[in-house]
Scaffold this motif. Structure first.
Motif, PDB file in Angstrom:
ATOM      1  N   GLU A   1     -11.600 -14.848  -7.964  1.00  0.00           N
ATOM      2  CA  GLU A   1     -11.080 -15.775  -7.151  1.00  0.00           C
ATOM      3  C   GLU A   1     -10.385 -15.405  -5.718  1.00  0.00           C
ATOM      4  N   PRO A   2     -10.780 -15.459  -4.614  1.00  0.00           N
ATOM      5  CA  PRO A   2     -10.423 -14.904  -3.182  1.00  0.00           C
ATOM      6  C   PRO A   2      -8.741 -14.886  -3.345  1.00  0.00           C
ATOM      7  N   ILE A   3      -8.402 -14.109  -2.580  1.00  0.00           N
ATOM      8  CA  ILE A   3      -6.827 -14.101  -2.532  1.00  0.00           C
ATOM      9  C   ILE A   3      -6.435 -14.551  -1.109  1.00  0.00           C
ATOM     10  N   SER A   4      -4.992 -15.061  -0.958  1.00  0.00           N
ATOM     11  CA  SER A   4      -4.878 -15.617   0.166  1.00  0.00           C
ATOM     12  C   SER A   4      -4.515 -14.657   1.404  1.00  0.00           C
ATOM     13  N   ASP A   5      -4.807 -15.123   2.679  1.00  0.00           N
ATOM     14  CA  ASP A   5      -4.615 -14.363   3.752  1.00  0.00           C
ATOM     15  C   ASP A   5      -3.360 -13.420   3.959  1.00  0.00           C
ATOM     16  N   THR A   6      -2.166 -14.130   3.498  1.00  0.00           N
ATOM     17  CA  THR A   6      -0.875 -13.555   3.253  1.00  0.00           C
ATOM     18  C   THR A   6      -0.986 -12.257   2.518  1.00  0.00           C
ATOM     19  N   GLU A   7      -1.625 -12.555   1.144  1.00  0.00           N
ATOM     20  CA  GLU A   7      -1.691 -11.413   0.229  1.00  0.00           C
ATOM     21  C   GLU A   7      -2.646 -10.308   0.634  1.00  0.00           C
ATOM     22  N   LYS A   8      -3.598 -10.625   1.316  1.00  0.00           N
ATOM     23  CA  LYS A   8      -4.719  -9.802   1.808  1.00  0.00           C
ATOM     24  C   LYS A   8      -3.678  -8.860   3.046  1.00  0.00           C
ATOM     25  N   TRP A   9      -2.961  -9.624   3.565  1.00  0.00           N
ATOM     26  CA  TRP A   9      -2.264  -8.697   5.050  1.00  0.00           C
ATOM     27  C   TRP A   9      -1.287  -7.783   4.120  1.00  0.00           C
ATOM     28  N   MET A  10      -0.703  -8.229   3.188  1.00  0.00           N
ATOM     29  CA  MET A  10       0.409  -7.602   2.261  1.00  0.00           C
ATOM     30  C   MET A  10      -0.115  -6.336   1.893  1.00  0.00           C
ATOM     31  N   LEU A  11      -1.506  -6.569   1.135  1.00  0.00           N
ATOM     32  CA  LEU A  11      -2.217  -5.365   0.675  1.00  0.00           C
ATOM     33  C   LEU A  11      -2.823  -4.433   1.471  1.00  0.00           C
ATOM     34  N   THR A  12      -2.903  -4.726   2.783  1.00  0.00           N
ATOM     35  CA  THR A  12      -3.827  -3.610   3.860  1.00  0.00           C
ATOM     36  C   THR A  12      -2.737  -3.265   4.948  1.00  0.00           C
ATOM     37  N   GLN A  13      -1.601  -3.838   5.008  1.00  0.00           N
ATOM     38  CA  GLN A  13      -0.640  -3.503   6.084  1.00  0.00           C
ATOM     39  C   GLN A  13      -0.398  -2.011   6.231  1.00  0.00           C
ATOM     40  N   HIS A  14      -0.319  -1.452   4.991  1.00  0.00           N
ATOM     41  CA  HIS A  14       0.243   0.024   5.289  1.00  0.00           C
ATOM     42  C   HIS A  14      -0.804   0.926   5.793  1.00  0.00           C
ATOM     43  N   LEU A  15      -0.005   2.144   6.199  1.00  0.00           N
ATOM     44  CA  LEU A  15      -0.889   3.211   6.598  1.00  0.00           C
ATOM     45  C   LEU A  15      -1.088   4.223   5.536  1.00  0.00           C
ATOM     46  N   SER A  16      -2.486   4.698   5.467  1.00  0.00           N
ATOM     47  CA  SER A  16      -2.634   5.505   4.168  1.00  0.00           C
ATOM     48  C   SER A  16      -2.552   7.045   4.948  1.00  0.00           C
ATOM     49  N   ARG A  17      -1.745   7.890   4.603  1.00  0.00           N
ATOM     50  CA  ARG A  17      -1.922   9.101   5.346  1.00  0.00           C
ATOM     51  C   ARG A  17      -2.967  10.137   4.983  1.00  0.00           C
ATOM     52  N   ARG A  18      -3.271  10.783   5.901  1.00  0.00           N
ATOM     53  CA  ARG A  18      -4.300  11.868   5.495  1.00  0.00           C
ATOM     54  C   ARG A  18      -3.796  13.298   5.760  1.00  0.00           C
ATOM     55  N   PRO A  19      -4.151  14.430   5.078  1.00  0.00           N
ATOM     56  CA  PRO A  19      -3.531  15.845   5.087  1.00  0.00           C
ATOM     57  C   PRO A  19      -3.485  16.001   6.579  1.00  0.00           C
ATOM     58  N   LEU A  20      -2.794  16.743   7.069  1.00  0.00           N
ATOM     59  CA  LEU A  20      -2.868  17.475   8.453  1.00  0.00           C
ATOM     60  C   LEU A  20      -3.805  18.296   8.382  1.00  0.00           C
ATOM     61  N   GLU A  21      -4.608  18.308   9.582  1.00  0.00           N
ATOM     62  CA  GLU A  21      -5.527  19.578   9.695  1.00  0.00           C
ATOM     63  C   GLU A  21      -5.151  20.826  10.172  1.00  0.00           C
ATOM     64  N   LEU A  22      -5.541  21.774   9.491  1.00  0.00           N
ATOM     65  CA  LEU A  22      -5.109  23.099  10.041  1.00  0.00           C
ATOM     66  C   LEU A  22      -5.799  23.560  11.336  1.00  0.00           C
TER      67      LEU A  22
END
Ligand code: HEM
Lengths: 533, 269
Positions: free
Chosen positions: A463-484
């Protein structure tokens, strides 16, 4: 809202007519506070502190901080005619002869336990949601100092009645001081005003307990709460909440009413507990005598981790140059807590260094979205809990009919094994939750309904989820390791601080190597346009 | 049958009963026995104090059936139990009366259980063991009368000598290697006294020379009072010190407050 604004304006007007401060009042009253139950943990600590001040003031009216000897002739017959210090005698008097004295003592002590436990849970909230990030590092440092001070304040208060248990606690404190190489003896001599137990200690602890430490508390708590005010409160992610706004209710009347009500709830719960359950029944312990000791003498729970640390430590000593350094006291009572509190205080700076992130953060993290931090937090909590449990090893022994020796051995193993396991397990759980979130955004929520397609294939309906929920689940930043960074700069000149930058890259990899990226808008759009599945 | 006239019994001729001679005989025997008890060398001290040989015989029988497997046929001891020669009636009364003997469990410490013998059988076993060699006797009523003892002083003596194992309020406590000092709230004064004079298992002996009988009664007075004392502050939380308080503080203090916070937070929406 219109009504609320009117109320705020009215108060502003009333005060302005007299003091001419309309602008300030209006701004203050309309200041917005985000609302969430976990934001009230700090309030519990704050209100407990106020309860402590009120009840403590009551107790000072009768308490005698003196170790001079008197003979007891009060209302409690089982101690009738015994010699004791004035401190103990006056505490008995408060408990049995002063009207309302016992309930005040009990409220004071229960409030102290709740105070520290609220601080600990508040701290956990701050940690796991990343509320300590820029610009709130100062408040984190203040918080660490407050927690440390609370432990000392508690130890001092616990020692004041000069009963058998508190005396035993002081004896341990003396042992800890003495374990310090070179300065130990002097420090102990200085604190106790001579040989243990001395005649001055209670008076000195009293000054610290009712004046010095509460004064520092008041100052620091004021700064702490003012900073929350000026930096604005953080908020949990929701559509419409950004790093630049604060969404919530105005300070007046909504927040004031809620906060005021919560103060009375805190007071009510503490008073109820105090009228139902005994705490610190000093009349059962008897007066402190250096030759006496009771089985299973434990400190209040917030010092329990130190007790456990002491009980768990193998009896190692180092002998050198005619000195004996008792590692079995020095390590568990000073080095372990010293390390714990230093790591606690420095954590925001460590994480900032690792991420290289210099931006301000007002939107809180969901713990699962920062798996390594959450894992490290649980690691620390498990370490602390095992120390705490180790402080009650005798009660485990007697309750479960086990040998105290094997329990201590078991704790010595657990303290090394469990924290890393907790870290790994927590991190895996976080990553799993993140993966599930990702699935949810891309494919919708699993409904548990199985559908059979005409060609016989079985599929589960999503069942598709609401836009609010979609926003909630995608708003964060996923950090990557710093390049050497390369070993040399653009001009071929070797970089300075190469080792440090290498270390940083390594820690960064430890933090961010395992990660689940939230779906990008492009991914989401693609799924949406191509139809489901 | 010739009638005996015994002027010093105080019985007048007219009221002389036909059982009078028997009474007198019994009295004479009693006096002789008493004198003997007082004067004779002590081996039979307890056997003679009101305990018949029948009782000792019954005790020996019970002993052979229930105890000799561990303590040896003549209570001389074996690899499974120590010798009982010289432990005295008090030790048997305590061990059997609290159900510790006959020992059954194979834990680090032989524990209290429902006694296997009734009072009369216990007395017989005690009489038998006491007949083997002198040892601490079962305390009599006057030794146990603590009604006028100083509770406060008892508390002080208790805290100096016993609290390090039994805890400040007699709640019990753990010793090394799975051994423990039991809680003392349900223990009878007699067993308390006997524990002190015999020192069961890891407990030290508090003989009358190190701790006078008066001090023991004071300790008993203190313990009995502390067991029935109502807590002025409310629920006692087990009288084991700050650990249970910490648990209650977290659960019912902070726990309740967090529940309220969640409730208030939910109201906002
Ligand atoms: C004396 C004990 C303490 C009192 C009375 C207290 C009180 C408060 C209050 C009322 C707030 C605002 C509401 C909230 O976010 O819960 C707050 C925020 C905060 N506290 Fe504490 N606190 C105490 C201890 C601590 C400790 C031990 C730490 C961490 C080491 C800490 C770190 C913070 C931080 C970083 C904030 C800002 C949180 C945000 O804006 O989201 N505090 N404190």
């Amino acid at each position: 809202m219109a009504m609320l604004e009117k109320a705020a304006a009215q108060v502003g007007g009333t005060i302005d007519d007299r003091f001419g401060a309309a602008g300030w009042i209006k701004k203050t009253a309309r200041k917005v506070f985000p609302d969430h139950w976990s934001f009230m943990l700090g309030e519990i600590a704050l209100y407990s502190f106020i309860i402590l001040l009120l009840t403590g003031t009551f107790l000072t009216l009768w308490f005698q901080p003196s170790q001079s000897e008197v003979v007891y002739h009060g209302a409690y017959t089982p101690l009738q005619g015994l010699k004791m210090s004035q401190a103990y005698e006056s505490t008995l008097r408060i408990s049995f002869d002063v009207r309302g004295g016992l309930i005040m003592r009990q409220i004071h002590h229960w409030a102290a336990l709740i105070f520290v436990s609220a601080m600990v849970v508040h701290l956990c909230r701050i940690f796991f949601t990343g509320a300590f990030r820029k610009p709130r590092e100062t408040n984190w440092i203040i918080g660490t100092i407050l927690l440390t001070l609370a432990l000392i304040e508690g130890l001092a208060g616990y020692s004041l009645p000069d009963d058998l248990l508190s005396g035993t606690g002081l004896r341990i404190t003396e042992g800890v001081l003495l374990s310090l190489p070179l300065v130990g003896t002097y420090l102990s001599y200085f604190l106790f005003g001579g040989q243990f137990p001395g005649d001055d200690l209670i008076a000195r602890l009293y000054t610290a307990h009712v004046l010095l430490i509460p004064g520092i508390f008041l100052a620091l708590i004021t700064v702490h709460v003012m900073l929350v005010w000026y930096q604005k409160h953080t908020q949990y992610p929701l559509p419409g909440r950004t790093e630049k706004n604060a969404v919530g209710y105005p300070f007046f009347p909504v927040y004031t009413a809620k906060a005021g009500g919560f103060f009375f709830i805190t007071f009510g719960v503490t008073a109820l507990l105090s009228s139902v359950a005994t705490i610190n029944p000093i009349w059962l312990f008897g007066p402190y005598k250096p030759g006496e000791v009771s089985d299973g003498t434990q400190p209040d729970w917030y010092m329990g981790f130190l007790e456990g640390s002491l009980r768990m430590m193998p009896p190692w000593e180092i002998r050198a140059w005619g000195y004996t350094v008792p590692m079995n006291v020095l390590v568990p009572a000073l080095i372990v807590p010293g390390f714990m509190f230093t790591a606690l205080g420095l954590y925001p700076f460590i994480e900032r260094w690792v991420t290289g992130d210099d931006r301000e953060h007002h939107i809180l993290d969901r713990p699962r979205n920062v798996p390594t931090r959450t894992g490290l937090g649980v690691l620390a909590i498990s370490f602390w809990l095992i120390l705490l449990a180790g402080g009650a090893n005798d009660l485990f022994a007697i309750t479960f009919h086990l040998s105290i020796n094997s329990i201590t051995r078991a704790f010595q193993v657990l303290i090394i094994v469990i924290p890393p396991i907790s870290y790994v397990v927590t991190k895996r759980i976080c990553l799993g939750l993140q993966r599930r979130d990702r699935e949810k955004v891309l494919h919708g929520r699993e409904t548990g309904i199985i559908q059979r397609l005409p060609d016989g294939e079985m599929i589960e309906v999503h069942e598709p989820i609401s836009d609010t929920e979609k926003w909630m689940l995608t708003q964060h930043l996923s950090r990557r390791p710093l390049e050497l960074e390369p070993d040399t700069d653009d001009n071929g000149i070797p970089r300075r601080r190469l080792l440090l930058s290498k270390a940083r890259a390594r820690v960064s990899r430890f933090y961010f190597e395992d990660r689940v990226e939230p779906p990008t808008p492009a991914e989401v759009r693609e799924i949406e346009t191509s139809g489901h599945h | 049958m010739r009638r005996l006239t015994v002027p010093w019994t105080g019985l007048t001729r007219r009221r002389r009963h036909r059982f009078a001679p028997l009474v007198v005989l019994a009295a004479a025997l009693g006096v002789t026995g008493g004198l003997y008890t007082a004067l004779a060398p002590s081996p039979h001290a307890e056997a003679a104090s009101g305990v018949s040989t029948a009782s000792i015989d019954q005790g020996r029988g019970l002993f052979l059936r229930n105890c000799s497997s561990c303590h040896g046929l003549n209570a001389e001891g074996s690899s499974d139990g120590p010798t009982l020669i010289g432990v005295g009636a008090a030790a048997v009364d305590f061990q059997v009366g609290t159900g510790r003997m006959p020992a059954a469990n194979v834990g680090p410490q032989i524990v209290k259980k429902r006694p296997s013998f009734d009072a009369q059988q216990t007395a017989a076993l005690a009489a038998y063991v006491a007949s083997l060699a002198p040892g601490p006797a079962i305390p009599d009523k006057s030794q146990l009368d603590y009604t006028n003892s100083d509770i406060a002083k008892g508390g002080e003596i208790y805290r100096t000598n016993c609290a390090m194992c039994h805890n400040f309020a007699g709640s019990g406590g753990a010793l090394t290697l799975g051994k423990f000092a039991p809680a003392l709230r349900g223990t009878s004064p007699r067993h308390m006294y006997e524990a002190m004079i015999t020192g069961p298992q890891s407990m030290p002996v508090f003989s009358d020379s190190t701790m006078p009988a008066k001090d023991k009664r004071e300790i008993i007075a203190f313990l009995r009072n502390s067991a029935k004392e109502p807590g002025p502050g409310g629920l006692s939380l087990g009288k084991i010190g700050p650990v249970s308080e910490g648990g209650v503080g977290w659960l019912f203090g902070l726990g309740a407050l967090i529940a309220c916070a969640v409730w208030l937070g939910a109201k906002a929406r």
